[in-house]
Design a protein around this motif. Structure first.
Motif, PDB file in Angstrom:
ATOM      1  N   VAL A  20       0.925  -1.086   0.119  1.00  0.00           N
ATOM      2  CA  VAL A  20      -0.025  -0.171  -0.247  1.00  0.00           C
ATOM      3  C   VAL A  20       0.757   1.240  -0.137  1.00  0.00           C
ATOM      4  O   VAL A  20       0.469   2.173  -0.787  1.00  0.00           O
ATOM      5  CB  VAL A  20      -1.207  -0.019   1.402  1.00  0.00           C
ATOM      6  CG1 VAL A  20      -2.162   1.302   1.439  1.00  0.00           C
ATOM      7  CG2 VAL A  20      -2.078  -1.054   0.967  1.00  0.00           C
ATOM      8  N   TRP A  21       1.978   1.151   0.790  1.00  0.00           N
ATOM      9  CA  TRP A  21       3.367   2.259   0.579  1.00  0.00           C
ATOM     10  C   TRP A  21       3.406   2.792  -0.683  1.00  0.00           C
ATOM     11  O   TRP A  21       3.634   3.850  -0.955  1.00  0.00           O
ATOM     12  CB  TRP A  21       3.966   1.557   1.273  1.00  0.00           C
ATOM     13  CG  TRP A  21       5.346   2.896   1.447  1.00  0.00           C
ATOM     14  CD1 TRP A  21       6.500   3.397   0.916  1.00  0.00           C
ATOM     15  CD2 TRP A  21       5.284   3.895   2.569  1.00  0.00           C
ATOM     16  NE1 TRP A  21       7.023   3.783   1.713  1.00  0.00           N
ATOM     17  CE2 TRP A  21       6.009   4.790   2.523  1.00  0.00           C
ATOM     18  CE3 TRP A  21       4.345   3.849   3.853  1.00  0.00           C
ATOM     19  CZ2 TRP A  21       6.545   5.592   3.971  1.00  0.00           C
ATOM     20  CZ3 TRP A  21       4.592   5.187   4.693  1.00  0.00           C
ATOM     21  CH2 TRP A  21       5.944   5.952   4.409  1.00  0.00           C
ATOM     22  N   PHE A  22       3.517   1.773  -1.215  1.00  0.00           N
ATOM     23  CA  PHE A  22       3.439   2.320  -3.153  1.00  0.00           C
ATOM     24  C   PHE A  22       2.506   3.329  -3.739  1.00  0.00           C
ATOM     25  O   PHE A  22       2.677   4.473  -4.835  1.00  0.00           O
ATOM     26  CB  PHE A  22       4.202   0.984  -3.621  1.00  0.00           C
ATOM     27  CG  PHE A  22       5.327   0.615  -3.889  1.00  0.00           C
ATOM     28  CD1 PHE A  22       6.569   1.242  -4.194  1.00  0.00           C
ATOM     29  CD2 PHE A  22       5.324  -0.516  -3.189  1.00  0.00           C
ATOM     30  CE1 PHE A  22       7.613   1.116  -3.643  1.00  0.00           C
ATOM     31  CE2 PHE A  22       6.547  -1.080  -3.404  1.00  0.00           C
ATOM     32  CZ  PHE A  22       7.941  -0.392  -3.778  1.00  0.00           C
ATOM     33  N   THR A  23       0.932   3.218  -3.373  1.00  0.00           N
ATOM     34  CA  THR A  23       0.226   3.294  -3.720  1.00  0.00           C
ATOM     35  C   THR A  23      -0.272   4.965  -2.523  1.00  0.00           C
ATOM     36  O   THR A  23      -0.847   6.016  -3.477  1.00  0.00           O
ATOM     37  CB  THR A  23      -0.588   2.899  -3.614  1.00  0.00           C
ATOM     38  OG1 THR A  23      -1.226   2.045  -2.260  1.00  0.00           O
ATOM     39  CG2 THR A  23      -0.848   1.484  -4.729  1.00  0.00           C
ATOM     40  N   ALA A  24      -0.087   4.749  -1.626  1.00  0.00           N
ATOM     41  CA  ALA A  24      -1.060   5.686  -1.092  1.00  0.00           C
ATOM     42  C   ALA A  24       0.059   5.521   0.556  1.00  0.00           C
ATOM     43  O   ALA A  24       0.509   4.255   1.182  1.00  0.00           O
ATOM     44  CB  ALA A  24      -2.692   5.204  -0.675  1.00  0.00           C
ATOM     45  N   LEU A  25      -0.291   6.394   1.691  1.00  0.00           N
ATOM     46  CA  LEU A  25       0.031   6.442   2.847  1.00  0.00           C
ATOM     47  C   LEU A  25      -0.437   5.020   3.969  1.00  0.00           C
ATOM     48  O   LEU A  25      -1.588   5.491   3.635  1.00  0.00           O
ATOM     49  CB  LEU A  25       0.284   7.801   3.545  1.00  0.00           C
ATOM     50  CG  LEU A  25       0.917   8.924   3.188  1.00  0.00           C
ATOM     51  CD1 LEU A  25       1.270   9.960   4.166  1.00  0.00           C
ATOM     52  CD2 LEU A  25       2.865   8.568   3.026  1.00  0.00           C
ATOM     53  N   PRO A  26      -0.461   4.254   4.407  1.00  0.00           N
ATOM     54  CA  PRO A  26      -0.588   3.719   4.851  1.00  0.00           C
ATOM     55  C   PRO A  26      -1.339   4.585   6.448  1.00  0.00           C
ATOM     56  O   PRO A  26      -0.939   5.498   5.905  1.00  0.00           O
ATOM     57  CB  PRO A  26       0.613   2.353   5.589  1.00  0.00           C
ATOM     58  CG  PRO A  26       1.352   2.601   4.952  1.00  0.00           C
ATOM     59  CD  PRO A  26       0.941   3.990   4.153  1.00  0.00           C
TER      60      PRO A  26
END
Lengths: 210, 210, 210
Positions: free
Chosen positions: A164-170
C-alpha cells in the motif's frame, strides 16, 4: 492519542497476556508473570526500535508499561484454571502478531527504510516478542512449530502494508484491515492445522548425529 | 578511577564469577568459562547502553574485559569442587544484581530518561546478564524461580535510586546503600525462601495443553 | 561489489546453510528453515552493527537477504537425507565463523574501535549467529561444546586481523588468509577432537545443587 500508539499498546497488551498465561502455565509467581509479559509485549518493539535507531518507545513512553501490568493483573485474578488451556495463549499471541507485524512495517517505512527491509523488520517485530518469550521460558518456539503457520501470515501482513505504501500512505484503515487479515489467517491455520512442506527427510524434532 | 566505574567493574566481576561457576558446573572448558562469564558480566551493561543509545562501555572501555578474565582464572584455579555447590553462584549473582540494578538506574537518569523508564532500565540491567547466562546455558532462568525473590529486590534498589534523584543527585553513598539493601534482601529471600503469590491454578513448572 | 561485501555475503550464506540444516534436522518446515537460516546468517552482523552504532546492514542492504533465501532453497531441494549427518552443518558453520570473526574485526577497526574492543567484537560477530541459532532451537550451544575448539580459532582470526592493523591496512588478502587459518584450525579441532583444560571437578553437563 494517535492511532499508531493505540494499535501499539493493544499489540503490547495482547502479547503481554500471552506471556503472563505462559507464566501461569509454568507456575511462575506474579512478578515472573509481569516480567515474562513485559518481555513478550515490549521485546519485539525494543528490537524494532534498536534496528531503526530510535530510542525504544517502551522506555521513551512509559505508558507502554501499563499494558503488561494490566495483563499480569488480569491473568492473576481472572485466569483461574485458564492456564490449563493453550488456546487463549495462542489467540492473544495471534492478536499481538497481527498488530506488530503491520505497525512494525509502518514504523520502518516512516523511518525511511526500503520496502523489503521494512517488511523484514515488520516480520521481526511481529515474531520477536513471542520468540523471546519461548526462548526465555525454555520451550520450543511457537514460531518453528510446523503443525500450523506463524510466520506466513506475518509476511502477508507486512507485504500488504508495504504494498500500500507504494500507492498511498498506510493509514489506520489499511493497517487495521491488514491486521485483521493476519489474525484471521493465523487463527484459521491453527484451527485447520494448515501446513507447508517440510525439508525432506526425518519427521519432527528428531536430533541426529553422524 | 571514578566510583561509578568502580562499582560497574565490581558488578561485572560478580556476575562473571557466577557465569564461570555455572560453566564449571556444566563441565565447560576454560574458554567456555571465560565466554559465559563475559556474557553474564557484560551482557546486562551492553543491553543498557544500547537502549540508552551510547556505545557499550564493554567495548568502549576495554578495562571491563579484565573482570571476566580475572573471574575465569579465579574459578579455574580456586574452584576445585566449588561447582558442586550452588550457593556461591547465587551469592555472586546477588552481588552483581545489587550493583547493576542501582548503577543501571543512575546511568539511565544521567542520560535524561524519566524516572519510571530509568527504574525499568535499572531492573533490566540487573536481571539481563543473569537471564542471558541461564538462557544460553539452556536452563530455567533463576529470574523465574518462584521459590525465592529475584526481581523484587532489583525493583526496590532501582526505586530507591530513582526516588533519591528527586531530592538530590545519587552519589556513591546512595548507590552503595541501595546496593547493600538489594543484596541483603536477595540473600535473605534465598535463605528464608520468601515467596510471593502464584497465579492461580497449577503448581510448578507443569506444562499443559488443551 | 567490493570484497568486504562479498566476504560478508559468503559468511552469511555459510551460516544460513548451517541454520537451515539444523531446521531440517529438527523437522521444521521450509519457512522455519528460512527463518532459522536468516537468524543464524544475519544475527551476528546485526549485533555487530548495533554495537558499532550503524544501521544493521541486513536491513540497510537488502541484498543480504538473498543469502538465507538461497540457503533455504538449496537445503530444501538438495538436502535429502543430509540432515542425518551433523558434519555438513559443522563445516558450513566453520566457514561462517571464519569469515565473520575476521570481517567483524575489520568493521570494528574501520569504525574507530581500539584493537582490543575490535577483537572482542570480531569474536562476538563470529560466534553470535551460531549462538542465536542454538539458543532459539533449544539445544546446548556448539560454542560451549568442550570436545572441540570453537572460540579459540575465532580469537586467533580476530587477533591476526587486529595485529595486521598496526602494520598495514587489512586488505582482502589479509582477511582471506586469516579466514582460511580459522577455518582449517576449526576443522582440524573437530577432526582430532582437540581440547583445552576444563575447570577442575565434575565431568560434563552435570548439574549440581548444594
Amino acid at each position: 492519542m494517535n492511532w499508531a500508539l493505540t494499535l501499539d499498546l493493544l499489540g503490547t497488551f495482547f502479547f503481554a497476556i500471552s506471556g503472563s498465561l505462559l507464566a501461569a502455565q509454568r507456575g511462575y509467581d506474579i512478578v515472573g508473570s509481569l516480567l515474562l509479559g513485559s518481555l513478550t509485549g515490549l521485546g519485539g518493539g525494543v528490537i524494532r526500535d534498536l534496528i531503526i535507531g530510535v530510542p525504544p518507545t517502551a522506555f521513551a513512553e512509559p505508558v507502554h508499561l501499563a499494558a503488561p501490568v494490566a495483563a499480569a493483573v488480569l491473568v492473576f485474578f481472572l485466569a483461574s484454571g485458564v492456564e490449563r488451556y493453550s488456546r487463549p495463549l495462542l489467540i492473544f499471541d495471534a492478536g499481538g502478531l497481527a498488530l506488530f507485524c503491520t505497525t512494525g512495517t509502518v514504523k520502518a517505512l516512516e523511518a525511511g527504510m526500503n520496502p523489503v527491509a521494512a517488511m523484514l523488520l515488520g516480520v521481526t517485530t511481529g515474531v520477536g516478542g513471542g520468540l523471546l518469550r519461548d526462548v526465555v521460558a525454555n520451550r520450543d518456539p511457537q514460531l518453528f512449530n510446523s503443525s500450523d503457520l506463524y510466520a506466513v501470515p506475518a509476511f502477508l501482513g507486512a507485504a500488504i502494508v508495504a504494498g500500500v505504501w507504494f500507492t498511498a500512505l498506510p493509514n489506520v484503515v489499511t493497517v487495521f484491515v491488514a491486521a485483521i487479515v493476519v489474525f484471521v489467517f493465523r487463527v484459521l491455520s491453527l484451527h485447520f492445522r494448515w501446513r507447508i512442506p517440510h525439508a525432506k527427510g526425518q519427521p519432527k524434532m528428531g536430533r541426529a548425529s553422524e
